[in-house]
Scaffold this motif. Sequence first.
Motif, PDB file in Angstrom:
ATOM      1  N   MET A 138       0.740  -1.389   0.079  1.00  0.00           N
ATOM      2  CA  MET A 138       0.096  -0.132   0.118  1.00  0.00           C
ATOM      3  C   MET A 138       0.820   1.264  -0.079  1.00  0.00           C
ATOM      4  O   MET A 138       1.712   1.301   0.538  1.00  0.00           O
ATOM      5  CB  MET A 138      -1.095   0.104   1.399  1.00  0.00           C
ATOM      6  N   VAL A 139       0.412   2.135  -0.792  1.00  0.00           N
ATOM      7  CA  VAL A 139       1.161   3.443  -0.888  1.00  0.00           C
ATOM      8  C   VAL A 139       0.312   4.740  -0.073  1.00  0.00           C
ATOM      9  O   VAL A 139       0.962   5.315   0.997  1.00  0.00           O
ATOM     10  CB  VAL A 139       1.610   3.871  -2.265  1.00  0.00           C
ATOM     11  N   THR A 167      -7.061   9.775   5.298  1.00  0.00           N
ATOM     12  CA  THR A 167      -6.064   9.151   4.268  1.00  0.00           C
ATOM     13  C   THR A 167      -5.083   8.527   5.245  1.00  0.00           C
ATOM     14  O   THR A 167      -4.634   8.764   6.547  1.00  0.00           O
ATOM     15  CB  THR A 167      -5.391  10.539   3.843  1.00  0.00           C
ATOM     16  N   ASN A 168      -4.527   7.567   4.576  1.00  0.00           N
ATOM     17  CA  ASN A 168      -3.458   6.854   5.280  1.00  0.00           C
ATOM     18  C   ASN A 168      -2.190   6.533   4.113  1.00  0.00           C
ATOM     19  O   ASN A 168      -2.596   6.323   2.797  1.00  0.00           O
ATOM     20  CB  ASN A 168      -4.103   5.270   5.434  1.00  0.00           C
ATOM     21  N   TYR A 169      -0.998   6.845   4.695  1.00  0.00           N
ATOM     22  CA  TYR A 169       0.024   6.622   3.882  1.00  0.00           C
ATOM     23  C   TYR A 169       1.290   5.673   4.429  1.00  0.00           C
ATOM     24  O   TYR A 169       1.201   5.216   5.624  1.00  0.00           O
ATOM     25  CB  TYR A 169       0.885   7.859   3.797  1.00  0.00           C
ATOM     26  N   LYS A 214       5.188   9.081   3.565  1.00  0.00           N
ATOM     27  CA  LYS A 214       4.793  10.340   4.342  1.00  0.00           C
ATOM     28  C   LYS A 214       5.739  11.701   4.162  1.00  0.00           C
ATOM     29  O   LYS A 214       6.905  11.487   4.335  1.00  0.00           O
ATOM     30  CB  LYS A 214       4.783   9.691   5.841  1.00  0.00           C
ATOM     31  N   GLY A 215       5.005  12.586   3.887  1.00  0.00           N
ATOM     32  CA  GLY A 215       5.651  13.861   3.567  1.00  0.00           C
ATOM     33  C   GLY A 215       6.035  14.016   2.129  1.00  0.00           C
ATOM     34  O   GLY A 215       6.823  15.256   1.822  1.00  0.00           O
ATOM     35  N   ARG A 216       6.207  13.015   1.459  1.00  0.00           N
ATOM     36  CA  ARG A 216       6.699  13.158   0.012  1.00  0.00           C
ATOM     37  C   ARG A 216       5.416  13.067  -0.906  1.00  0.00           C
ATOM     38  O   ARG A 216       5.243  13.742  -1.905  1.00  0.00           O
ATOM     39  CB  ARG A 216       7.657  12.154  -0.171  1.00  0.00           C
ATOM     40  N   MET A 271       3.450  12.950  -6.235  1.00  0.00           N
ATOM     41  CA  MET A 271       4.706  12.233  -5.738  1.00  0.00           C
ATOM     42  C   MET A 271       6.011  13.154  -5.852  1.00  0.00           C
ATOM     43  O   MET A 271       6.431  13.604  -6.928  1.00  0.00           O
ATOM     44  CB  MET A 271       5.358  10.998  -6.259  1.00  0.00           C
ATOM     45  N   ASN A 272       6.457  13.745  -4.632  1.00  0.00           N
ATOM     46  CA  ASN A 272       7.702  14.690  -4.868  1.00  0.00           C
ATOM     47  C   ASN A 272       8.547  14.181  -4.063  1.00  0.00           C
ATOM     48  O   ASN A 272       8.739  12.946  -3.348  1.00  0.00           O
ATOM     49  CB  ASN A 272       7.199  16.046  -3.964  1.00  0.00           C
ATOM     50  N   ASN A 273       9.696  14.612  -4.308  1.00  0.00           N
ATOM     51  CA  ASN A 273      11.236  14.229  -3.991  1.00  0.00           C
ATOM     52  C   ASN A 273      11.222  12.771  -3.977  1.00  0.00           C
ATOM     53  O   ASN A 273      11.545  12.020  -3.054  1.00  0.00           O
ATOM     54  CB  ASN A 273      11.173  14.503  -2.264  1.00  0.00           C
TER      55      ASN A 273
END
Length: 117
Positions: free
Chosen positions: A46-47, A56-58, A63-65, A81-83
Amino acid sequence: VQLQASGGGLVQAGGSLRLSCTSSRSINSFNFMGWYRRPPGKEREMVALRSTGGGTNYADSVKGRFTISRDTIANTVYLQMNNLKPEDTAVYYCNAAEGSGAFTNYWGQGTQVTVSS
């Protein structure tokens, strides 16, 4: 139900991509929508998940990206999707789940994300 995923590609580490998943049915009809991924040689994981109620659930690793969001008019769920890191390389799958107790799951066709170092 058909889920059409798009937006994958090749990106350098530190870069960004946005995945999209468009449903053939109203996304408000699902209990959850989200994204999973299968890294090379590994199990699917899971992403990010988003409930109809907005929760939401990460995965800890994103998390944070990564940010999951949705557009109910377009019946589309997004994954920003960052970083990005090389370990984010995987086939990403869109998922929609409905029901109570035992969910019925629907899957998109998968989109490849490759992050080069």
